[in-house]
Every structure is written in C-alpha cells, then in structure tokens.
Motif scaffolding. Structure first.
Motif, mmCIF file in Angstrom:
data_model
loop_
_atom_site.group_PDB
_atom_site.id
_atom_site.type_symbol
_atom_site.label_atom_id
_atom_site.label_comp_id
_atom_site.label_asym_id
_atom_site.label_seq_id
_atom_site.Cartn_x
_atom_site.Cartn_y
_atom_site.Cartn_z
ATOM 1 N N ALA A 18 0.823 -1.083 -0.040
ATOM 2 C CA ALA A 18 -0.035 -0.038 0.081
ATOM 3 C C ALA A 18 0.903 1.273 -0.169
ATOM 4 O O ALA A 18 0.646 2.257 -0.633
ATOM 5 N N LYS A 19 1.956 1.249 0.462
ATOM 6 C CA LYS A 19 3.050 2.357 0.708
ATOM 7 C C LYS A 19 3.457 2.516 -0.644
ATOM 8 O O LYS A 19 3.579 3.737 -1.055
ATOM 9 N N ILE A 20 4.029 1.522 -1.523
ATOM 10 C CA ILE A 20 4.266 1.833 -2.756
ATOM 11 C C ILE A 20 3.336 2.212 -3.521
ATOM 12 O O ILE A 20 3.509 3.266 -4.580
ATOM 13 N N GLU A 21 2.009 1.702 -3.482
ATOM 14 C CA GLU A 21 0.831 2.299 -4.275
ATOM 15 C C GLU A 21 0.720 3.686 -4.043
ATOM 16 O O GLU A 21 0.247 4.712 -4.875
ATOM 17 N N MET A 22 0.941 4.125 -2.746
ATOM 18 C CA MET A 22 0.681 5.588 -2.168
ATOM 19 C C MET A 22 1.679 6.375 -3.264
ATOM 20 O O MET A 22 1.366 7.561 -3.527
ATOM 21 N N HIS A 23 3.047 5.989 -3.250
ATOM 22 C CA HIS A 23 4.002 6.449 -4.035
ATOM 23 C C HIS A 23 3.484 6.650 -5.475
ATOM 24 O O HIS A 23 3.579 7.891 -5.793
ATOM 25 N N HIS A 24 2.995 5.600 -6.044
ATOM 26 C CA HIS A 24 2.658 5.631 -7.195
ATOM 27 C C HIS A 24 1.604 6.926 -7.425
ATOM 28 O O HIS A 24 1.544 7.331 -8.487
ATOM 29 N N MET A 25 0.668 6.864 -6.583
ATOM 30 C CA MET A 25 -0.558 7.835 -6.692
ATOM 31 C C MET A 25 -0.101 9.208 -6.784
ATOM 32 O O MET A 25 -0.386 10.112 -7.534
ATOM 33 N N GLN A 26 1.210 9.361 -5.851
ATOM 34 C CA GLN A 26 1.785 10.651 -5.726
ATOM 35 C C GLN A 26 2.475 10.914 -7.017
ATOM 36 O O GLN A 26 2.493 12.172 -7.830
ATOM 37 N N LEU A 27 2.959 9.934 -7.774
ATOM 38 C CA LEU A 27 3.681 10.108 -9.326
ATOM 39 C C LEU A 27 2.667 10.476 -10.022
ATOM 40 O O LEU A 27 3.039 11.514 -10.945
ATOM 41 N N ILE A 28 1.681 9.662 -10.232
ATOM 42 C CA ILE A 28 0.717 10.065 -11.070
ATOM 43 C C ILE A 28 0.050 11.450 -10.916
ATOM 44 O O ILE A 28 -0.572 12.285 -11.770
ATOM 45 N N GLY A 29 -0.205 11.822 -9.749
ATOM 46 C CA GLY A 29 -0.861 13.305 -9.370
ATOM 47 C C GLY A 29 0.059 14.292 -9.780
ATOM 48 O O GLY A 29 -0.260 15.356 -10.467
ATOM 49 N N GLN A 30 1.499 14.132 -9.697
ATOM 50 C CA GLN A 30 2.596 14.903 -10.080
ATOM 51 C C GLN A 30 2.496 14.970 -11.605
ATOM 52 O O GLN A 30 2.482 16.127 -12.245
ATOM 53 N N LEU A 31 2.405 13.915 -12.349
ATOM 54 C CA LEU A 31 2.236 13.883 -13.839
ATOM 55 C C LEU A 31 0.787 14.754 -14.400
ATOM 56 O O LEU A 31 1.379 15.560 -15.313
#
Length: 178
Positions: free
Chosen positions: A67-80
């Motif tokens: 879940a922590k890795i997925e949260m990082h993905h969510m931040q990356l997608i949000g930044q994109l």
C-alpha cells in the motif's frame, strides 16, 4: 518484519514525475489511473483495508507494505497530471460528467487467500491500463514513469503469488499430515 521475508521495494530508481509538455487530454487519461475503479487510490484504500481486517499477519504486513508503494505511485501520477496542466482530483471525467471516487469501488474481503487472488487480478489490470496509457500518450516523461510503475506492479504480482503459494502449500501439508 515483512521486508525481511519479502523484498517489497525494487532497487530501480523512479524517473522524475514531469511531463515533457502541457496536454490536458493526457492529464484526463491519467485521472483514471489516479482515482478510477482500477487506480492507485483504489489500490491504496483496498490494501489498507486488507492490512487492518486480515487475521493473517503475513498477508496483513505484505499488503500494508505494498500500500505504501501504491501511495507513492499515486503521488507520481498526481504530479504527472499537474505537470500536464490538469488537476489531480479524486474523480474521473466520463464524457461531460464527473464520477468521484468512493468506497464502493473496492472489495472488502478479509480472507487472505481471496484478497491475494483479487489483488493479483487488480495488479494485472493496472499493468494492462498502464500499457494502454503508454500507447495513448506521446510524452517520454510520462511514459518513463509509467514503465517504472509497471515494474513495481509486476513485482507485487510475484509477491502476492509467493504468499498465496505458501498459504496453499501449508494447507496441502496439513491435509497430508492428517
């Protein structure tokens, strides 16, 4: 504890979460991966629920770590999305309408075997979505981030499969002993 048994994180670095240029259409495509039914927000929420509701400590620790890795993905997608000129909202554009993310988009199974199978299917769906997105989006910055996220999603499938095999093998060993 779980990172000692399962290496949750990969050593590969993430590229910068920055698009090459502004493109609102590309940003709207990524909102599905940010907060749609098969999205990083759905993964974070579902895995967090599973980590709290599961009676299997190994499964709970594994989904909590992922879940922590997925949260990082969510931040990356949000930044994109933001670098493409969009607004990273917890909603998806459907034609002229907007569908906001809600808790009905995730499963609430607390059986480790069942949710591990469900998570494998969700990770495969995410990979298919990201692969499709790479074909749709002609932006090297976005594509680089999506390719790196796919590596994590493939790794998550492996981890979930390993634990599922352990759980299944344990049942076989128990059945043979009796």
């Amino acid at each position: 504890m779980m990172n000692e048994e399962y290496k949750i994180t990969l050593d590969a670095p993430y590229p910068p979460a920055k698009a090459d240029s502004c493109n609102i259409f590309y940003a709207s495509l990524l909102t599905n991966d940010f907060a749609g039914p098969v999205s990083e927000l759905s993964a974070v929420t579902q895995y967090t629920f599973q980590s709290l509701a599961s009676k299997d400590q190994k499964a709970a620790a594994l989904v909590s770590g992922i879940a922590k890795i997925e949260m990082h993905h969510m931040q990356l997608i949000g930044q994109l999305i933001a670098s493409l000129g969009g607004i990273p909202r917890f909603a998806v554009q459907n034609g002229c309408g907007t569908s906001f993310w809600n808790g009905q988009l995730i499963g609430y199974d607390n059986s480790a075997r069942d949710f591990l199978r469900e998570n494998i299917a969700a990770e495969r769906a995410a990979i298919a979505n990201y692969t499709h997105r790479i074909d749709q989006i002609d932006d090297n910055g976005v594509r680089a981030v999506l390719r790196r996220i796919i590596l994590d999603e493939e790794h998550h499938i492996d981890l979930y499969g390993q634990l599922l095999a352990e759980l299944d093998y344990g049942d076989c060993a128990f059945a043979q002993a009796n």
